[in-house]
Design a protein around this motif. Structure first.
Motif, PDB file in Angstrom:
ATOM      1  N   UNK A 206     -16.395  40.939  65.898  1.00 14.05           N
ATOM      2  CA  UNK A 206     -16.485  39.540  66.321  1.00 14.05           C
ATOM      3  C   UNK A 206     -16.215  38.595  65.160  1.00 14.05           C
ATOM      4  N   UNK A 210     -13.191  35.813  65.056  1.00 16.80           N
ATOM      5  CA  UNK A 210     -13.314  34.393  64.723  1.00 16.80           C
ATOM      6  C   UNK A 210     -12.190  33.960  63.785  1.00 16.80           C
ATOM      7  N   UNK A 213      -8.788  34.046  65.510  1.00 20.58           N
ATOM      8  CA  UNK A 213      -8.575  32.904  66.393  1.00 20.58           C
ATOM      9  C   UNK A 213      -8.161  31.672  65.600  1.00 20.58           C
ATOM     10  N   UNK A 214      -8.813  31.479  64.461  1.00 21.77           N
ATOM     11  CA  UNK A 214      -8.473  30.324  63.635  1.00 21.77           C
ATOM     12  C   UNK A 214      -7.062  30.435  63.085  1.00 21.77           C
TER      13      UNK A 214
ATOM     14  N   UNK B   1      -9.713  34.581  52.137  1.00 24.63           N
ATOM     15  CA  UNK B   1      -9.484  33.662  53.260  1.00 24.63           C
ATOM     16  C   UNK B   1      -8.504  32.571  52.851  1.00 24.63           C
ATOM     17  N   UNK B   4      -7.807  26.151  53.336  1.00 21.76           N
ATOM     18  CA  UNK B   4      -7.035  24.982  53.752  1.00 21.76           C
ATOM     19  C   UNK B   4      -7.792  23.717  53.408  1.00 21.76           C
ATOM     20  N   UNK B   8      -7.912  19.035  57.369  1.00 24.52           N
ATOM     21  CA  UNK B   8      -7.082  19.575  58.440  1.00 24.52           C
ATOM     22  C   UNK B   8      -7.916  19.915  59.670  1.00 24.52           C
ATOM     23  N   UNK B   9      -9.084  20.503  59.402  1.00 25.91           N
ATOM     24  CA  UNK B   9      -9.966  20.821  60.512  1.00 25.91           C
ATOM     25  C   UNK B   9     -11.368  20.361  60.141  1.00 25.91           C
ATOM     26  N   UNK B  11     -14.178  21.015  61.305  1.00 25.73           N
ATOM     27  CA  UNK B  11     -15.272  21.986  61.361  1.00 25.73           C
ATOM     28  C   UNK B  11     -14.974  23.179  60.467  1.00 25.73           C
ATOM     29  N   UNK B  12     -15.516  23.105  59.293  1.00 25.77           N
ATOM     30  CA  UNK B  12     -15.358  24.199  58.340  1.00 25.77           C
ATOM     31  C   UNK B  12     -16.655  24.994  58.342  1.00 25.77           C
ATOM     32  N   UNK B  13     -16.713  26.033  59.129  1.00 28.32           N
ATOM     33  CA  UNK B  13     -17.965  26.766  59.284  1.00 28.32           C
ATOM     34  C   UNK B  13     -18.157  27.752  58.138  1.00 28.32           C
ATOM     35  N   UNK B  15     -19.042  30.911  55.887  1.00 25.28           N
ATOM     36  CA  UNK B  15     -18.909  32.323  56.210  1.00 25.28           C
ATOM     37  C   UNK B  15     -20.255  32.940  56.619  1.00 25.28           C
ATOM     38  N   UNK B  18     -20.863  32.119  60.178  1.00 21.91           N
ATOM     39  CA  UNK B  18     -19.986  32.894  61.068  1.00 21.91           C
ATOM     40  C   UNK B  18     -20.559  34.286  61.307  1.00 21.91           C
ATOM     41  N   UNK B  84     -16.351  29.523  70.281  1.00 17.45           N
ATOM     42  CA  UNK B  84     -16.156  29.319  68.846  1.00 17.45           C
ATOM     43  C   UNK B  84     -15.719  30.617  68.167  1.00 17.45           C
ATOM     44  N   UNK B  85     -16.371  31.714  68.518  1.00 20.12           N
ATOM     45  CA  UNK B  85     -15.991  33.001  67.939  1.00 20.12           C
ATOM     46  C   UNK B  85     -14.622  33.428  68.449  1.00 20.12           C
TER      47      UNK B  85
END
Lengths: 228, 228
Positions: A206, A210, A213-214, B1, B4, B8-9, B11-13, B15, B18, B84-85
């Motif tokens: 999972x 994630x 998907x990004x 990873x 970026x 740009x986005x 929502x930077x979650x 790690x 996640x 989200x996942x």
DNA sequence: TTCATTTTGTTCTCGCGTTCACAAACTCCT
DNA sequence: AGGAGTTTGTGAACGCGAGAACAAAATGAA
């Protein structure tokens, strides 16, 4: 984890370092198998897939086992790490839940070669009893206490369905097991002093999903942007 | 990873967050199965085995899906996390290396129920070919490229011996796979943009052994003091 | 012996993650 | 309507781990 006073033991190794020691150990075994007598922190770090500064810092928690200007003696360092982890002699282990995963674990040669001996395979299902897996007979779960006491087992592996995991853990704790490796997808409640580590197969997938998907989302956004 | 620009986005979650989202998702599914319609952060945190403050902060990265004074709607939050996942639809997955562990993985129902579909089982050993495992036929490893292209596979699982893992990874990367779950005890080298997660069964046991060894050492010291 | 070179062990700084603590917001009762 | 009671979402402090940079120590050559 049991948080003890740092004065009690001079060497308080950070958890992050502990988690990497087995990686270093494996890299050293590989180097030794290749007949390499010594290595620099840079070489060992590359083999282990980490930064060399981090490697040196990790090893410094164990002591000063290298020689400046030279590097590390592979066999010596290997022994020191093995001793620190505690795998210079075999640990007896019981596996509970001999389904697909339990079979795989019982057959996994890495346990045996890295300091663990599977002394018993237990399952609540009578249909499994008597089967020989990797040279060990599957026995009734009720024999847990007896076996743990006889072989002085401290480490248990749970490979049952999620629904059974907590009751298995309770029984394990009850008969003196203080370290549990849990493959069932459930949160275990255990008393202080008992360590639980969890391996969740689908959780790892999972996490990958994630990021995957990004990747595809960003790709789509960039495709639109570029079309302008 | 791929790092970026954060603009740009929005929502930077992190790690670490996640890695916990799948745990929350699983807890929510359990609650939903029990017919519980809403829950507080405290209840969900307990079910997931984490601190409630951490849970709330984690969820805040996704958005504001709770109601102050009330809590979270279980089904709604479950869907939001799943989205989200990225597990609202199934991800196709290939497994390479159908030994003991590969068999167990292929049979593991948790993959299917949590958004992953095993579309192919591959092995280099001709003796394995043609066997049906969990309804899927084991095929030659050479068909990898063809299968990945046909099913648009992005995620690959490596369950081969360590010696074969790197070459399998290279082939996977070569045909467009960008996420790899590696069960082989070896360090994989992959290009930027490819995510690798590693699951090492004996590593977890070694970490437990370290703590276990310290317990018995400290325990011997404490045995004089007091057995509370 | 003395100096140049190599490589370890350690100090320092920076950033991330965890946790506390509290304001904001919602419900329910009077 | 208004106030009491809950519970979320978040700002701030704190601690740990990662990485850079450097001093200490060993080797080997002149």
């Amino acid at each position: 984890m049991t948080a003890r006073t740092s004065s009690e033991n001079a060497r308080e190794i950070p958890e992050a370092t502990v988690a990497r020691l087995p990686v270093y150990l494996r890299a050293l075994v590989t180097l030794a198998d290749d007949g390499i007598p010594t290595c620099s922190s840079e070489e060992l770090a590359t083999a282990a897939g980490v930064n060399s500064a981090k490697l040196r810092k990790d090893l410094s928690y164990l002591g000063s086992y290298g020689t400046r200007g030279v590097g590390y003696d592979v066999d010596y360092l290997r022994y020191q790490i093995a001793r620190e982890i505690g795998v210079t002699k075999d640990w007896p282990v019981v596996i509970v839940g001999i389904g697909n995963l339990g079979h795989a674990l019982a057959n996994y040669s890495g346990f045996r070669s890295r300091g663990f001996q599977v002394v018993a395979l237990l399952d609540a299902d009578p249909a499994q009893h008597g089967e020989i897996v990797a040279g060990v007979e599957v026995q009734p779960f009720d024999r847990l206490e007896e076996i743990v006491a006889a072989a002085d087992v401290a480490i248990g592996v749970i490979a049952t369905p999620a629904a059974a995991a907590q009751s298995v853990a309770d029984r394990m704790v009850g008969c003196g097991i203080t370290s549990i490796l849990n493959f069932a997808p459930s949160v275990l409640a255990v008393p202080d002093g008992v360590d639980v580590r969890k391996v969740d197969l689908s959780l790892e997938l999972q996490i990958l999903a994630y990021h995957e998907q990004r990747k595809s989302q960003t790709g789509a956004l960039l495709a639109d942007g570029g079309a302008a």
